[in-house]
Design a protein around this motif. Structure first.
Motif, mmCIF file in Angstrom:
data_model
loop_
_atom_site.group_PDB
_atom_site.id
_atom_site.type_symbol
_atom_site.label_atom_id
_atom_site.label_comp_id
_atom_site.label_asym_id
_atom_site.label_seq_id
_atom_site.Cartn_x
_atom_site.Cartn_y
_atom_site.Cartn_z
ATOM 1 N N SER A 1 0.887 -1.313 -0.436
ATOM 2 C CA SER A 1 0.069 0.224 0.154
ATOM 3 C C SER A 1 0.896 1.482 -0.093
ATOM 4 N N MET A 2 2.288 1.184 0.799
ATOM 5 C CA MET A 2 2.421 2.497 1.153
ATOM 6 C C MET A 2 3.427 2.864 -0.224
ATOM 7 N N MET A 3 4.185 1.736 -1.356
ATOM 8 C CA MET A 3 4.709 1.656 -2.673
ATOM 9 C C MET A 3 3.230 2.116 -3.035
ATOM 10 N N LEU A 4 2.275 1.655 -3.193
ATOM 11 C CA LEU A 4 0.896 2.733 -4.676
ATOM 12 C C LEU A 4 1.215 3.766 -4.273
ATOM 13 N N LEU A 5 1.517 4.320 -3.112
ATOM 14 C CA LEU A 5 1.589 5.714 -2.711
ATOM 15 C C LEU A 5 2.848 6.508 -4.153
ATOM 16 N N GLY A 6 3.411 5.868 -4.591
ATOM 17 C CA GLY A 6 4.211 6.946 -5.034
ATOM 18 C C GLY A 6 3.519 6.896 -6.310
ATOM 19 N N LEU A 7 2.519 6.199 -6.742
ATOM 20 C CA LEU A 7 1.875 6.524 -8.449
ATOM 21 C C LEU A 7 1.265 8.387 -7.624
ATOM 22 N N ALA A 8 1.129 8.391 -6.655
ATOM 23 C CA ALA A 8 0.196 9.544 -6.674
ATOM 24 C C ALA A 8 1.384 10.666 -6.117
ATOM 25 N N ILE A 9 3.260 10.434 -6.487
ATOM 26 C CA ILE A 9 3.758 11.473 -6.349
ATOM 27 C C ILE A 9 4.482 12.451 -7.510
ATOM 28 N N PRO A 10 4.112 13.296 -7.687
ATOM 29 C CA PRO A 10 4.352 13.688 -9.039
ATOM 30 C C PRO A 10 5.964 13.502 -8.547
#
Length: 307
Positions: A140-149
């Motif tokens: 879940s924390m890794m998927l947060l990287g998709l939302a960070i430009p």
């Protein structure tokens, strides 16, 4: 059929065969409709034609301008076909620093692909096969990287790369490139690994195979569509990367193609035909790589949609 034979049969099966939809069979009356009698879709044809124009016009401009002289480009207009095609622009590009930029870009791309695949595949395997709660939390924390430009963190990233003494080096470009492409790679490989039937893992466990053997003999061969998808995705993004080379490099020796194209334009004038020739040469490897992996790219992106 023994367990080994089942695994060997699954490994030798065509990639994506288990996810390939069945071909449409004959009609209920037993007859097949000829292709020329199928119902036409004018709206789809119009949309396809519009898409072809939108995509084909930049390619036409890129190729035709690269074959013209500067005088011909300025007098005849940008979209006119070349009256006397010439390869002088390509000779001008190849005799300059294009070779160094090309090699630097190839190093960044190849190393980024290798590092992303080496990290993403074991991570995706652990997410699919692992049962520890921390694995789900980490996913879940890794998927947060998709939302960070990348633009939002470029300042702290610059400070971090500088503190690590990696500024103005290819490693300073590769590290953030891998970091920002890794979440997408893990997401794609997770969907691909979930397509592998659980019975194969259970059969391998009955034969005494451990997790590492399952990863080596089962997960890696059967996840080829996902691996190729990730490789194409990383290659396109790493090859066309601009922000990280712009901020994290400075010297001429560490420039990549996207930065090297700036050398063909000045403050008050630009050699547009030479710039188009350089762009044509720079996009050819990406187009070739995409053409080779296009079929696996589509199957890898659609993995898991049938569930």
């Amino acid at each position: 059929m023994t367990t080994r034979q089942e695994i060997r049969r699954a490994r030798t099966a065509p990639a994506g065969a288990h996810a390939r939809p069945a071909r449409p069979g004959p009609r209920r009356d037993g007859s097949r409709r000829p292709p020329f009698l199928r119902r036409a879709n004018p709206l789809a044809a119009l949309g396809a034609l519009a898409w072809l124009v939108v995509v084909g016009m930049p390619v036409y401009y890129l190729v035709t301008v690269s074959l013209r002289t500067r005088a011909d480009y300025l007098t005849a207009g940008p979209l006119a076909p070349p009256t006397s095609p010439t390869l002088d622009n390509y000779r001008l590009v190849l005799t300059g620093e294009f070779g160094r930029y090309f090699v630097n870009t190839a190093i960044v791309t190849v190393v980024s692909i290798a590092v992303v695949l080496a990290l993403a595949l074991p991570a995706a395997y652990a997410i699919v096969r692992g049962r520890h709660p921390l694995i789900r939390t980490g996913f879940s924390m890794m998927l947060l990287g998709l939302a960070i430009p990348s633009q939002a963190v470029i300042v702290p990233l610059y400070l971090l790369i500088t503190r690590m003494h990696m500024y103005d080096s290819l490693a300073g470009i590769i590290l953030p490139t891998v970091a920002f492409l890794l979440p997408v790679a893990v997401l794609v490989l997770t969907s691909t690994l979930r397509e592998i039937p659980n019975e194969l893992y259970e059969a391998l466990a009955l034969d005494g195979g451990g997790p590492m053997e399952a990863l080596r003999t089962l997960a890696i061969p059967l996840s080829r569509p996902g691996l190729i998808t990730v490789a194409v995705y990383v290659a396109v993004n790493a090859w066309n990367g601009f922000l990280f080379p712009l901020v994290l490099t400075q010297s001429q020796d560490q420039r990549v193609l996207t930065m090297g194209l700036w050398s063909l334009q000045g403050q008050y004038t630009s050699n547009v035909p030479a710039l188009m020739a350089a762009m044509t040469l720079s996009v050819l490897p990406v187009l070739l790589f995409y053409a080779i992996g296009r079929r696996r790219l589509v199957s890898g992106l659609t993995a898991g949609f049938g569930k």
